[in-house]
Write a protein that holds these residues in place. Structure first.
Motif, short mmCIF file in Angstrom:
data_model
loop_
_atom_site.label_atom_id
_atom_site.label_comp_id
_atom_site.label_asym_id
_atom_site.label_seq_id
_atom_site.Cartn_x
_atom_site.Cartn_y
_atom_site.Cartn_z
N LEU A 98 -1.28 -6.54 -11.76
CA LEU A 98 0.04 -6.98 -11.32
C LEU A 98 1.02 -5.84 -11.58
CD1 LEU A 98 1.64 -10.43 -11.86
CD2 LEU A 98 2.98 -8.41 -12.33
N VAL A 99 1.87 -5.55 -10.61
CA VAL A 99 2.94 -4.57 -10.75
C VAL A 99 4.25 -5.35 -10.77
CG1 VAL A 99 4.18 -2.65 -9.66
CG2 VAL A 99 1.68 -2.69 -9.67
N LEU A 100 5.00 -5.18 -11.85
CA LEU A 100 6.28 -5.84 -12.03
C LEU A 100 7.38 -4.81 -11.79
CD1 LEU A 100 7.70 -8.46 -12.97
CD2 LEU A 100 7.43 -7.63 -15.31
N LEU A 101 8.27 -5.11 -10.83
CA LEU A 101 9.31 -4.16 -10.45
C LEU A 101 10.67 -4.52 -11.02
CD1 LEU A 101 8.60 -3.48 -6.67
CD2 LEU A 101 8.61 -1.80 -8.49
N PHE A 102 11.25 -3.59 -11.76
CA PHE A 102 12.63 -3.67 -12.23
C PHE A 102 13.38 -2.52 -11.57
CE2 PHE A 102 10.79 -6.19 -15.60
CZ PHE A 102 11.77 -7.13 -15.84
N ARG A 103 13.63 -2.63 -10.28
CA ARG A 103 14.35 -1.61 -9.51
C ARG A 103 15.33 -2.33 -8.60
NH1 ARG A 103 15.11 2.83 -10.42
NH2 ARG A 103 14.47 3.92 -8.56
N ARG A 104 16.41 -1.69 -8.30
CA ARG A 104 17.34 -2.28 -7.33
C ARG A 104 16.61 -2.45 -6.01
NH1 ARG A 104 22.43 1.49 -8.93
NH2 ARG A 104 22.97 0.30 -10.80
N SER A 105 17.01 -3.46 -5.27
CA SER A 105 16.34 -3.74 -3.99
C SER A 105 16.30 -2.51 -3.10
CB SER A 105 17.05 -4.89 -3.26
OG SER A 105 16.94 -6.08 -4.01
N GLY A 106 17.37 -1.76 -3.05
CA GLY A 106 17.42 -0.56 -2.21
C GLY A 106 16.50 0.56 -2.67
N ASP A 107 16.06 0.50 -3.93
CA ASP A 107 15.16 1.52 -4.46
C ASP A 107 13.68 1.15 -4.33
OD1 ASP A 107 17.33 3.09 -5.24
OD2 ASP A 107 17.42 2.18 -7.24
N VAL A 108 13.41 -0.07 -3.93
CA VAL A 108 12.02 -0.53 -3.83
C VAL A 108 11.19 0.31 -2.85
CG1 VAL A 108 10.57 -2.50 -3.14
CG2 VAL A 108 12.52 -2.86 -4.66
N PRO A 109 11.71 0.68 -1.67
CA PRO A 109 10.88 1.44 -0.73
C PRO A 109 10.34 2.75 -1.28
CG PRO A 109 12.79 0.56 0.41
CD PRO A 109 13.00 0.31 -1.06
N GLN A 110 11.04 3.39 -2.21
CA GLN A 110 10.54 4.66 -2.74
C GLN A 110 9.26 4.48 -3.55
OE1 GLN A 110 14.13 5.61 -5.04
NE2 GLN A 110 12.84 5.91 -6.83
N HIS A 111 8.90 3.25 -3.90
CA HIS A 111 7.67 2.99 -4.66
C HIS A 111 6.53 2.47 -3.78
CE1 HIS A 111 9.79 3.70 -8.37
NE2 HIS A 111 10.78 2.96 -7.89
N LEU A 112 6.81 2.27 -2.50
CA LEU A 112 5.82 1.67 -1.61
C LEU A 112 4.52 2.46 -1.55
CD1 LEU A 112 5.02 -0.53 0.39
CD2 LEU A 112 6.14 0.80 2.19
N GLU A 113 4.59 3.76 -1.35
CA GLU A 113 3.39 4.58 -1.20
C GLU A 113 2.50 4.50 -2.45
OE1 GLU A 113 2.38 9.25 -0.95
OE2 GLU A 113 3.95 8.55 0.42
N GLU A 114 3.10 4.63 -3.63
CA GLU A 114 2.29 4.58 -4.85
C GLU A 114 1.72 3.19 -5.10
OE1 GLU A 114 4.00 5.22 -8.81
OE2 GLU A 114 5.96 4.77 -7.98
N ILE A 115 2.47 2.15 -4.72
CA ILE A 115 1.95 0.79 -4.88
C ILE A 115 0.76 0.58 -3.95
CG2 ILE A 115 2.43 -1.66 -4.54
CD1 ILE A 115 5.35 -1.03 -5.43
N LEU A 116 0.89 1.00 -2.70
CA LEU A 116 -0.22 0.85 -1.77
C LEU A 116 -1.45 1.63 -2.25
CD1 LEU A 116 1.68 1.07 1.63
CD2 LEU A 116 0.50 -0.93 0.70
N ALA A 117 -1.24 2.84 -2.80
CA ALA A 117 -2.35 3.64 -3.30
C ALA A 117 -3.03 2.97 -4.49
CB ALA A 117 -1.86 5.04 -3.67
N ALA A 118 -2.24 2.32 -5.34
CA ALA A 118 -2.80 1.65 -6.52
C ALA A 118 -3.49 0.34 -6.15
CB ALA A 118 -1.70 1.39 -7.54
N ASN A 119 -3.05 -0.28 -5.05
CA ASN A 119 -3.64 -1.52 -4.53
C ASN A 119 -3.79 -2.62 -5.58
OD1 ASN A 119 -4.65 -3.10 -2.46
ND2 ASN A 119 -6.77 -2.54 -2.93
N PRO A 120 -2.67 -3.00 -6.23
CA PRO A 120 -2.76 -4.11 -7.19
C PRO A 120 -2.97 -5.43 -6.45
CG PRO A 120 -0.48 -3.56 -6.80
CD PRO A 120 -1.31 -2.53 -6.06
N ARG A 121 -3.41 -6.44 -7.16
CA ARG A 121 -3.55 -7.76 -6.53
C ARG A 121 -2.19 -8.34 -6.20
NH1 ARG A 121 -6.99 -10.15 -10.94
NH2 ARG A 121 -5.04 -11.23 -11.18
N VAL A 122 -1.19 -8.08 -7.09
CA VAL A 122 0.13 -8.70 -6.95
C VAL A 122 1.22 -7.68 -7.23
CG1 VAL A 122 1.66 -10.52 -7.82
CG2 VAL A 122 -0.81 -10.91 -7.78
N VAL A 123 2.30 -7.77 -6.45
CA VAL A 123 3.55 -7.06 -6.75
C VAL A 123 4.61 -8.14 -6.95
CG1 VAL A 123 5.37 -5.56 -5.84
CG2 VAL A 123 2.96 -4.96 -5.51
#
Length: 160
Positions: A98-123
């Motif tokens: 599980l990846v838990l995000l504490f980022r402003r909504s506008g900052d979420v897209p900058q983490h998309l690539e690394e999240i997809l690469a990590a392929n967690p079950r849940v964000v």
């Protein structure tokens, strides 16, 4: 030709499949939390800064989850909650479920690539954090997504 939901699949079933990965009901969130063991927290803050990005992960750790701190700032902080900090999800080994995000909504897209690469079950995007396009991209990639919900509140919520 009209798209219909069929047992074989098709456009309508693909549309329904990714949408079913966007969770927002209490029982769904309880299931997510009960199945998670290792949580990578992007945007975690150190104890001296405090706030929800510190005390929510601290609560989850006290509740028995393994927390992997992935701070965005604080480059000199090498450890949080007794665990070494990691600067990218790519470096989280073994991977978090599980990846838990504490980022402003506008900052979420900058983490998309690394999240997809990590392929967690849940964000899980914490309370006040949501990003429809990122959520759709993650869900279409097979990742379950929770938006605008506090993991601590949901963990504490009494269940029938």
């Amino acid at each position: 030709m009209e798209n219909k939901l069929t047992p074989e699949g098709g456009e309508a079933s693909r549309e329904q499949a990714w949408r079913s990965r966007l969770l927002d009901h209490g029982s769904q969130l309880a299931t997510v939390l009960s199945s998670a063991r290792r949580i990578a927290v992007i945007g975690i803050k150190p104890v001296h800064v405090g706030g929800p990005a510190y005390y929510v992960p601290a609560y989850l750790q006290a509740a028995g989850y393994e927390i992997v701190p992935v701070p965005v700032y604080y480059p000199d902080v090498a450890e949080m909650l007794g665990a070494p900090t990691v600067r990218s999800l790519r470096d989280v080994q073994p991977p978090a479920d599980l990846v838990l995000l504490f980022r402003r909504s506008g900052d979420v897209p900058q983490h998309l690539e690394e999240i997809l690469a990590a392929n967690p079950r849940v964000v899980w995007m914490q309370l006040g954090i949501e990003h429809a396009e990122v959520a759709e991209t993650l869900a279409r990639a097979g990742i379950t997504v929770v938006q605008n919900a506090c993991a601590m509140v949901e963990h504490r919520r009494p269940r029938p």
